[in-house]
Design an enzyme around this catalytic site. Sequence first.
Site, PDB file in Angstrom:
ATOM      1  N   HIS A  34       0.980  -1.265  -0.166  1.00 26.49           N
ATOM      2  CA  HIS A  34      -0.023  -0.089   0.067  1.00 26.49           C
ATOM      3  C   HIS A  34       0.933   1.274   0.017  1.00 26.49           C
ATOM      4  O   HIS A  34       2.116   1.218   0.400  1.00 26.49           O
ATOM      5  CB  HIS A  34      -0.961   0.122   1.265  1.00 26.49           C
ATOM      6  N   CYS A  62      -1.815   1.227   9.216  1.00 26.04           N
ATOM      7  CA  CYS A  62      -2.739   0.326   8.792  1.00 26.04           C
ATOM      8  C   CYS A  62      -3.675  -0.172   9.786  1.00 26.04           C
ATOM      9  O   CYS A  62      -4.876  -0.659   9.542  1.00 26.04           O
ATOM     10  CB  CYS A  62      -2.066  -1.082   8.567  1.00 26.04           C
TER      11      CYS A  62
END
Length: 283
Positions: A181, A275
Amino acid sequence: MGMTQAPPLTRCWSEYDTLQRVLLCPPRFMEIREVINQTQRRFARKNIDREQAERQHRNLVNTLRDHQVDVVLLEPDSRFPEQVFTRDIGFVLGPQMFISRMDEPIRQGEETRLEVWLQDEGIPFTSVDTGHIEGGDVIVDGDKIYIGDGGRTSHKAIDELRRRLPHLEVISLPFPEKYLHLDCIFNPLSPREALIYPPAFVDSDLARLAARYHLIEVSKEEQFQLGTNVLSIGNRKLISQPSNPEVNARLRRHDFTVLEVNFSEIVKSGGAFRCCTLPLLRR
């Protein structure tokens, strides 16, 4: 008497304004059930010590609460071993809450747990209808939205957000799929500074980011240990891992207060503090 306006239920215009309310999920059922990223590949055989993961997660929750952050905990569901990573299932852009569309089958369905909670709380939300998009790829900084294009988020979803948010500049940043990501390689810390792992980006994008931010570089070793994936809680305070001393030293040299929380067990699954937190409200 004038009407007093109700405070907003969701609002985030940056990654670093004072964090007021945030959504987390305890790692009660966390395990590497199916390898879906590079970090998990390294730790799949040993897997996750759940008790240790839960202890470390509680330390994160307590650290946030010690700094006056309202922490909301989603109820874990045994069907979802990756549910601790709440950032991916939704994202707030300005006043608007969006529900993600997860790419990996093992993670599909996590979003519905968020939808149920939002409905119970009376918080309005918008679903992304096309392609797939995960919140770890979505970074907001004022009128600019940076979206990672590394495989987990599709061009269709990026185009949909462009159409829905014509007043904001949606900037797509491509990077190799192995980095998972965008928040594993880039993270704005203030209007002027950002953490970055330069080898992940093409030169033109690096130049574009360098024109806006003073870029604080993360080494290859500390990038793998998710040194970029810190959480800003406001007033130049950041939550970071003690296992990334170079990053922490650089941050302190730039006058950031670094709160060190050991997250070694959760990191084995490929995510750290950004996250594991879904900010709902930043002031």
